[in-house]
Design an enzyme around this catalytic site. Sequence first.
Site, PDB file in Angstrom:
ATOM      1  N   GLY A   1      30.901 -52.646  42.197  1.00  0.00           N
ATOM      2  CA  GLY A   1      29.741 -52.661  42.753  1.00  0.00           C
ATOM      3  C   GLY A   1      29.217 -53.823  41.857  1.00  0.00           C
TER       4      GLY A   1
ATOM      5  N   VAL B   1      26.844 -53.704  40.181  1.00  0.00           N
ATOM      6  CA  VAL B   1      26.863 -52.997  38.535  1.00  0.00           C
ATOM      7  C   VAL B   1      27.582 -52.291  37.651  1.00  0.00           C
ATOM      8  CG1 VAL B   1      24.710 -51.492  37.173  1.00  0.00           C
ATOM      9  CG2 VAL B   1      24.280 -51.969  39.459  1.00  0.00           C
ATOM     10  N   GLY B   2      28.304 -51.989  38.108  1.00  0.00           N
ATOM     11  CA  GLY B   2      29.339 -51.305  37.889  1.00  0.00           C
ATOM     12  C   GLY B   2      30.517 -52.527  36.769  1.00  0.00           C
TER      13      GLY B   2
ATOM     14  N   GLY C   1      20.086 -44.454  38.349  1.00  0.00           N
ATOM     15  CA  GLY C   1      19.202 -43.996  39.262  1.00  0.00           C
ATOM     16  C   GLY C   1      18.897 -45.236  39.764  1.00  0.00           C
ATOM     17  N   SER C   2      16.966 -45.004  40.103  1.00  0.00           N
ATOM     18  CA  SER C   2      17.389 -46.442  40.794  1.00  0.00           C
ATOM     19  C   SER C   2      15.477 -46.050  41.326  1.00  0.00           C
ATOM     20  CB  SER C   2      17.617 -46.885  42.172  1.00  0.00           C
ATOM     21  OG  SER C   2      16.666 -47.061  43.141  1.00  0.00           O
ATOM     22  N   SER C   3      14.753 -47.343  41.064  1.00  0.00           N
ATOM     23  CA  SER C   3      13.417 -47.329  40.338  1.00  0.00           C
ATOM     24  C   SER C   3      12.567 -47.170  41.518  1.00  0.00           C
ATOM     25  CB  SER C   3      13.099 -49.086  40.316  1.00  0.00           C
ATOM     26  OG  SER C   3      13.401 -49.845  41.139  1.00  0.00           O
ATOM     27  N   CYS C   4      13.202 -47.211  43.163  1.00  0.00           N
ATOM     28  CA  CYS C   4      12.805 -46.947  43.866  1.00  0.00           C
ATOM     29  C   CYS C   4      12.234 -45.497  44.517  1.00  0.00           C
ATOM     30  CB  CYS C   4      13.192 -47.739  45.651  1.00  0.00           C
ATOM     31  SG  CYS C   4      14.844 -46.977  45.680  1.00  0.00           S
TER      32      CYS C   4
ATOM     33  N   TYR D   1      17.740 -41.339  49.882  1.00  0.00           N
ATOM     34  CA  TYR D   1      18.421 -41.859  48.791  1.00  0.00           C
ATOM     35  C   TYR D   1      17.527 -41.716  48.015  1.00  0.00           C
ATOM     36  CZ  TYR D   1      19.810 -45.761  45.786  1.00  0.00           C
ATOM     37  OH  TYR D   1      20.233 -46.848  44.873  1.00  0.00           O
TER      38      TYR D   1
ATOM     39  N   LYS E   1      19.222 -39.509  44.939  1.00  0.00           N
ATOM     40  CA  LYS E   1      19.164 -39.522  43.114  1.00  0.00           C
ATOM     41  C   LYS E   1      18.772 -38.985  42.562  1.00  0.00           C
ATOM     42  CE  LYS E   1      21.672 -43.200  43.605  1.00  0.00           C
ATOM     43  NZ  LYS E   1      22.653 -43.658  42.698  1.00  0.00           N
TER      44      LYS E   1
ATOM     45  N   PRO F   1      17.407 -47.859  35.948  1.00  0.00           N
ATOM     46  CA  PRO F   1      17.325 -49.492  36.371  1.00  0.00           C
ATOM     47  C   PRO F   1      15.700 -50.109  37.435  1.00  0.00           C
ATOM     48  CG  PRO F   1      19.073 -49.031  36.856  1.00  0.00           C
ATOM     49  CD  PRO F   1      18.464 -47.963  36.694  1.00  0.00           C
TER      50      PRO F   1
ATOM     51  N   ASN G   1      14.405 -54.175  40.363  1.00  0.00           N
ATOM     52  CA  ASN G   1      15.439 -54.417  40.751  1.00  0.00           C
ATOM     53  C   ASN G   1      16.747 -55.165  40.079  1.00  0.00           C
ATOM     54  OD1 ASN G   1      13.762 -53.784  43.043  1.00  0.00           O
ATOM     55  ND2 ASN G   1      12.338 -55.387  42.094  1.00  0.00           N
TER      56      ASN G   1
ATOM     57  N   HIS H   1      18.297 -57.640  49.077  1.00  0.00           N
ATOM     58  CA  HIS H   1      16.968 -58.336  49.166  1.00  0.00           C
ATOM     59  C   HIS H   1      16.536 -59.170  48.920  1.00  0.00           C
ATOM     60  CE1 HIS H   1      16.905 -53.942  47.649  1.00  0.00           C
ATOM     61  NE2 HIS H   1      17.804 -53.559  47.857  1.00  0.00           N
TER      62      HIS H   1
ATOM     63  N   TRP I   1       8.872 -64.884  53.349  1.00  0.00           N
ATOM     64  CA  TRP I   1       8.326 -63.843  53.825  1.00  0.00           C
ATOM     65  C   TRP I   1       6.732 -63.471  53.753  1.00  0.00           C
ATOM     66  CZ3 TRP I   1      12.882 -60.067  55.419  1.00  0.00           C
ATOM     67  CH2 TRP I   1      13.982 -60.067  55.736  1.00  0.00           C
TER      68      TRP I   1
ATOM     69  N   ARG J   1       7.656 -58.609  42.309  1.00  0.00           N
ATOM     70  CA  ARG J   1       8.503 -57.968  41.180  1.00  0.00           C
ATOM     71  C   ARG J   1       8.736 -58.176  40.286  1.00  0.00           C
ATOM     72  NH1 ARG J   1       6.357 -56.119  45.098  1.00  0.00           N
ATOM     73  NH2 ARG J   1       7.577 -55.168  47.120  1.00  0.00           N
TER      74      ARG J   1
HETATM   75  P1  GDP Z   1      10.893 -54.411  47.976  1.00  0.00           P
HETATM   76  O1  GDP Z   1      11.375 -55.277  46.948  1.00  0.00           O
HETATM   77  O2  GDP Z   1      11.922 -53.219  48.289  1.00  0.00           O
HETATM   78  O3  GDP Z   1      10.012 -54.973  48.476  1.00  0.00           O
HETATM   79  O4  GDP Z   1      12.469 -55.497  49.216  1.00  0.00           O
HETATM   80  P2  GDP Z   1      12.043 -56.601  49.216  1.00  0.00           P
HETATM   81  O5  GDP Z   1      13.706 -57.654  48.131  1.00  0.00           O
HETATM   82  O6  GDP Z   1      13.187 -56.794  50.344  1.00  0.00           O
HETATM   83  O7  GDP Z   1      11.399 -57.881  49.346  1.00  0.00           O
HETATM   84  C1  GDP Z   1      10.915 -58.031  48.536  1.00  0.00           C
HETATM   85  C2  GDP Z   1       9.372 -58.950  48.683  1.00  0.00           C
HETATM   86  O8  GDP Z   1       9.787 -60.457  49.338  1.00  0.00           O
HETATM   87  C3  GDP Z   1       8.368 -58.937  49.912  1.00  0.00           C
HETATM   88  O9  GDP Z   1       7.183 -59.072  49.680  1.00  0.00           O
HETATM   89  C4  GDP Z   1       9.111 -59.725  51.589  1.00  0.00           C
HETATM   90  O10 GDP Z   1       8.783 -60.088  52.122  1.00  0.00           O
HETATM   91  C5  GDP Z   1       9.158 -60.742  50.177  1.00  0.00           C
HETATM   92  N1  GDP Z   1      10.430 -62.242  51.186  1.00  0.00           N
HETATM   93  C6  GDP Z   1      10.233 -63.290  50.961  1.00  0.00           C
HETATM   94  N2  GDP Z   1      11.311 -63.811  51.639  1.00  0.00           N
HETATM   95  C7  GDP Z   1      11.996 -62.886  51.715  1.00  0.00           C
HETATM   96  C8  GDP Z   1      13.080 -62.536  52.721  1.00  0.00           C
HETATM   97  O11 GDP Z   1      14.272 -64.216  52.458  1.00  0.00           O
HETATM   98  N3  GDP Z   1      13.988 -61.598  52.175  1.00  0.00           N
HETATM   99  C9  GDP Z   1      13.226 -60.794  52.063  1.00  0.00           C
HETATM  100  N4  GDP Z   1      14.889 -59.367  51.701  1.00  0.00           N
HETATM  101  N5  GDP Z   1      12.335 -60.518  51.282  1.00  0.00           N
HETATM  102  C10 GDP Z   1      11.845 -61.343  51.425  1.00  0.00           C
END
Ligand code: GDP
Length: 318
Positions: free
Chosen positions: A20, A22-23, A112-115, A142, A146, A169, A171, A185, A208, A215
């Site tokens: 993976g 990280v590994g 683990g994971s931050s979520c 999940y 964890k 960790p 993201n 992601h 989106w 983040r």
């Molecule tokens: P989160 O950190 O668990 O919310 O997961 P994501 O990494 O999938 O999304 C982080 C943020 O990026 C959210 O606000 C999404 O709406 C936004 N975002 C914008 N464009 C995209 C895209 O193309 N793909 C994804 N996955 N997220 C997007």
Amino acid sequence: MAEMDYSLEGKKVYVAGSTGMVGSAILRKLAQEGCEAFGSTRQDVDLTRQAEVEAWFDKTRPDAVFLAAARVGGIMANRTRPATFLYENLMIEANIIEAAHQSGVEKLLFLGSSCIYPKAAKQPYTEDQLMQGPLEPTNEGYAIAKIAGIRMCEYYREQYGVNFISAMPTNLYGTGDNYDLETGHVLPALVRRIHEAKLAGEDSITIWGTGSPMREFMHADDCADALVFLMKRYKGAEHVNVGTEHEVSIYDLARMIAKLTGFEGEIRRDTSKPDGSPRKLMDSSRLHGLGWSSTISLKEGLARTVEEFRALHAAGDL
Ligand code: GDP
């Protein structure tokens, strides 16, 4: 800097989950540590099968273990297959932690994971907020697995006096990331979409949501550096958050990627898509207080990632 607890020099070090993101970063990092590091593939050992894991530990006799193996996936995968995420992660952790104990492993680091922090946890997430409230329902399976892994390390320490620790960790992104637009992601998804928009000569891309969620992103190689640091210098019972303590808005992230890919079009926002959590930052002051600091800035890590993605894309290797 925290004093040395465990020297890796001359040790046999097993990285579970070495295929993976990280590994594999941990394996690359261990190449500089004077130890004999090795991973495993699914052909070597199915980590969800206890007898196979026991046989693997009997055969390989590691001194130290990084437990970076997990069934991972985005929101859709987690939502539609919660049983798989709970079952496989519980099995992997239980099998490896018990086999490590049985075979006399000197030190183990569980990831683990931050979520897994509660949905309503205060920002930035401090370590002590674990189990202080209900979880985010979309990845509860999940997260429960964890949390069980973290507790297992604590209980094995208490009951057997072993040196098993956990890290949490933030993201991550980097070499070997998942560039699938449905399951990936945001960071790899935007690298892909913006690079492809540039190649196609498009005059806009649409992210989106509003672009305003914040983040934290950490390069997997930076994370691996922190994990090796913790393996050598941390021996506490409580898990340690691993992050950079830097955050960026999704819109600014898209702008940085656009600059690196040479995309000059407009960045639009599709507010009919969900934003998710407005902010997800971890408090990594404990890690930083131990003397570790991040060396891969988002700018540098993104530049590397865009280069790697270009090469993969050109080779049709995605
Ligand atoms: P989160 O950190 O668990 O919310 O997961 P994501 O990494 O999938 O999304 C982080 C943020 O990026 C959210 O606000 C999404 O709406 C936004 N975002 C914008 N464009 C995209 C895209 O193309 N793909 C994804 N996955 N997220 C997007």
